[in-house]
Scaffold this active site. Structure first.
Site, PDB file in Angstrom:
ATOM      1  N   GLY A 137       0.798  -1.254  -0.250  1.00 30.46           N
ATOM      2  CA  GLY A 137      -0.088  -0.075   0.063  1.00 30.46           C
ATOM      3  C   GLY A 137       0.820   1.133   0.109  1.00 30.46           C
ATOM      4  O   GLY A 137       0.617   2.268   0.552  1.00 30.46           O
ATOM      5  N   GLY A 164      -0.281   4.728  -0.923  1.00 29.62           N
ATOM      6  CA  GLY A 164      -1.465   5.403  -0.346  1.00 29.62           C
ATOM      7  C   GLY A 164      -0.659   6.440   0.767  1.00 29.62           C
ATOM      8  O   GLY A 164       0.345   6.895   0.653  1.00 29.62           O
ATOM      9  N   ASP A 198       2.216  -2.098  -4.650  1.00 25.29           N
ATOM     10  CA  ASP A 198       0.938  -1.312  -4.452  1.00 25.29           C
ATOM     11  C   ASP A 198       0.249  -1.782  -5.863  1.00 25.29           C
ATOM     12  O   ASP A 198       1.012  -2.256  -6.932  1.00 25.29           O
ATOM     13  CB  ASP A 198       1.244  -0.024  -4.548  1.00 25.29           C
ATOM     14  CG  ASP A 198       0.091   0.724  -3.962  1.00 25.29           C
ATOM     15  OD1 ASP A 198       0.043   1.543  -2.927  1.00 25.29           O
ATOM     16  OD2 ASP A 198      -0.986   0.923  -4.811  1.00 25.29           O
ATOM     17  N   ILE A 199      -1.064  -1.753  -5.794  1.00 27.44           N
ATOM     18  CA  ILE A 199      -1.897  -1.897  -7.014  1.00 27.44           C
ATOM     19  C   ILE A 199      -1.761  -1.012  -8.129  1.00 27.44           C
ATOM     20  O   ILE A 199      -1.847  -1.114  -9.126  1.00 27.44           O
ATOM     21  CB  ILE A 199      -3.168  -2.164  -6.443  1.00 27.44           C
ATOM     22  CG1 ILE A 199      -4.084  -2.774  -7.462  1.00 27.44           C
ATOM     23  CG2 ILE A 199      -4.011  -0.927  -6.100  1.00 27.44           C
ATOM     24  CD1 ILE A 199      -4.299  -4.315  -7.288  1.00 27.44           C
ATOM     25  N   ILE A 228      -1.958  -7.825  -3.436  1.00 30.89           N
ATOM     26  CA  ILE A 228      -1.538  -8.680  -2.298  1.00 30.89           C
ATOM     27  C   ILE A 228      -2.416 -10.041  -2.254  1.00 30.89           C
ATOM     28  O   ILE A 228      -1.936 -11.090  -1.603  1.00 30.89           O
ATOM     29  CB  ILE A 228      -1.653  -7.872  -1.093  1.00 30.89           C
ATOM     30  CG1 ILE A 228      -3.042  -7.355  -0.632  1.00 30.89           C
ATOM     31  CG2 ILE A 228      -0.601  -6.752  -0.681  1.00 30.89           C
ATOM     32  CD1 ILE A 228      -3.346  -6.668   0.655  1.00 30.89           C
ATOM     33  N   TYR A 288     -14.873  -2.599   7.090  1.00 30.83           N
ATOM     34  CA  TYR A 288     -13.291  -2.180   7.475  1.00 30.83           C
ATOM     35  C   TYR A 288     -12.954  -2.300   8.912  1.00 30.83           C
ATOM     36  O   TYR A 288     -11.812  -2.985   9.071  1.00 30.83           O
ATOM     37  CB  TYR A 288     -13.237  -0.794   7.021  1.00 30.83           C
ATOM     38  CG  TYR A 288     -11.962  -0.170   7.154  1.00 30.83           C
ATOM     39  CD1 TYR A 288     -10.679  -0.506   6.445  1.00 30.83           C
ATOM     40  CD2 TYR A 288     -11.689   0.697   8.075  1.00 30.83           C
ATOM     41  CE1 TYR A 288      -9.603   0.211   6.624  1.00 30.83           C
ATOM     42  CE2 TYR A 288     -10.563   1.464   8.708  1.00 30.83           C
ATOM     43  CZ  TYR A 288      -9.625   1.108   7.855  1.00 30.83           C
ATOM     44  OH  TYR A 288      -8.389   1.796   8.034  1.00 30.83           O
ATOM     45  N   LYS A 323     -10.232  -4.923  10.426  1.00 31.30           N
ATOM     46  CA  LYS A 323      -8.988  -4.332  11.228  1.00 31.30           C
ATOM     47  C   LYS A 323      -8.947  -5.364  12.521  1.00 31.30           C
ATOM     48  O   LYS A 323      -8.020  -5.779  12.747  1.00 31.30           O
ATOM     49  CB  LYS A 323      -9.069  -2.894  11.324  1.00 31.30           C
ATOM     50  CG  LYS A 323      -8.872  -2.078  10.108  1.00 31.30           C
ATOM     51  CD  LYS A 323      -7.553  -2.331   9.595  1.00 31.30           C
ATOM     52  CE  LYS A 323      -7.007  -1.476   8.352  1.00 31.30           C
ATOM     53  NZ  LYS A 323      -5.727  -1.818   7.916  1.00 31.30           N
TER      54      LYS A 323
HETATM   55  N1  SER Z   1      -9.285   7.098   8.226  1.00 31.54           N
HETATM   56  C1  SER Z   1      -9.623   5.765   8.154  1.00 31.54           C
HETATM   57  C2  SER Z   1     -11.184   5.770   7.402  1.00 31.54           C
HETATM   58  O1  SER Z   1     -11.694   6.792   7.502  1.00 31.54           O
HETATM   59  C3  SER Z   1      -9.957   5.028   9.461  1.00 31.54           C
HETATM   60  O2  SER Z   1      -8.749   4.175   9.582  1.00 31.54           O
HETATM   61  O3  SER Z   1     -11.589   4.666   6.987  1.00 31.54           O
END
Ligand code: SER
Length: 342
Positions: free
Chosen positions: A11, A14, A37-38, A57, A156, A160
């Protein structure tokens, strides 16, 4: 064949990748950096890295090839689909965020076994791992510890939190039933608050209203924030985020009493952030037009996190409080950035 010892960053293109590569690039003592990275790496970062691998990945063949070619000393695993993006295709987010992490953890395990020493695996987790049940609890809870309120409401956040558990599994338990698995992985995780960079704008996150209002004001553009003015979560500027990752990477293993650490700098409401932006850019046109979906995500994140474990174990201390963040980093850097666009 002697394999080259490297640092692998996923990544890399990013926001955190940008900051990390630049900072590592300034270090004389660092190993060569290979990035995955993609997307193609930003050309400004190219001088700091030894090799750019454009790939996925999820491509296990590619990971095997990299693993054969290099001795990987440290992995900074930053690749992920952020919280808002992930809601549009949760199953795809799960593949990238979870299966991608499993692939990299397995790569680290195999590398560690081959050389008899664990690979250091730095994992970027998030405040999204939390899930406050409602606003009243959020307001009363104050700064939450790493163990409290772990019921994330986004894919997400679930990803995580689960990957934090996977790191713990591979670091501490994977070895137990097999004598062939002697080494494991040196998993270290930072749970980041919302991040604000003066040089890049994130895509697809839900804390993005903060960087977006600032970058819009610096360019003289109007901005409608997608949250209410009273919305409060913790934030950190990018130099402190990179500092946290590097401090945790450098900390002696025996000093680490846990695998996952909160870090934070300052908590401010969206309205207070807007006031700070207006103070720096008096013409800034910032309005508030909450979106139900994104508002509910930010409402589920705590208003502050307790980072005393990081302070105690590895001496964590942010360089920037809110005032310093704006006066010494964000405003001067962003003015420069839009004067001479990168
Ligand atoms: N900044 C991220 C998001 O807003 C949170 O880790 O998805």
């Amino acid at each position: 064949m002697i394999r080259r010892k490297i640092i692998l960053i996923t990544g890399a293109n990013g926001e955190v990748g940008h900051g990390l590569i630049q900072k590592l690039g300034e270090r004389d003592d660092r190993l060569p950096i290979v990035v995955l990275d993609i997307k193609q790496l930003d050309s400004a970062l190219r001088p700091f890295v030894s090799r750019v691998v454009v790939g996925d990945i999820l491509d296990t063949k590619l990971l095997e090839t990299l693993s054969t070619e290099y001795e990987i000393d440290t992995i900074f695993h930053l690749a992920a689909l952020l919280s808002t993006s992930s809601e549009f295709n949760p199953e795809n987010a799960h593949r990238v965020n979870v299966q991608g992490t499993v692939n990299l953890l397995k790569m680290a395990i195999d590398q560690g076994e081959a050389r008899g020493r664990p690979v250091k695996f730095l994992y970027a987790s998030s405040i999204a791992a939390y899930g406050m049940p409602n606003l009243a609890v959020k307001q009363q809870a104050g700064a939450v510890t790493e163990e409290q309120y772990l019921e994330p409401i986004t894919m997400y956040g679930c990803n995580k939190l689960y990957c934090e558990h996977l790191g713990r599994y591979y670091a501490r338990h994977y070895r137990q039933l097999s004598a062939q698995r002697a080494v494991g992985v040196d998993f270290r995780c930072v749970r980041f608050p919302g991040l604000i960079s003066a040089v890049t704008v994130p895509t697809g996150g839900t804390s993005d209203y903060a960087p977006e209002m600032l970058h819009a004001a610096a360019q003289g553009k109007p901005y409608a924030a997608f949250v209410r003015e009273d919305t409060t979560i913790p934030f950190m500027v990018m130099p402190d985020a990179i500092k946290a990752l590097l401090m945790l990477a450098d900390a002696p293993r025996e000093r680490l009493s846990r695998l996952v650490y909160n870090v934070t700098s300052f908590s401010r409401s969206a309205g207070e952030l807007a006031d700070m932006v207006r103070a720096a850019f008096p013409g800034a046109q910032i309005t508030f037009q909450p979106s139900d979906a994104r508002q509910s995500i930010v409402d589920s994140w705590p208003s502050a996190v307790d980072d005393s474990a990081a302070r105690r174990d590895w001496g964590w201390m942010p360089d920037f409080d809110a005032e310093r963040a704006f006066n010494d980093y964000l405003i001067p850097t962003i003015v420069e950035r839009y004067r001479s666009p990168a």
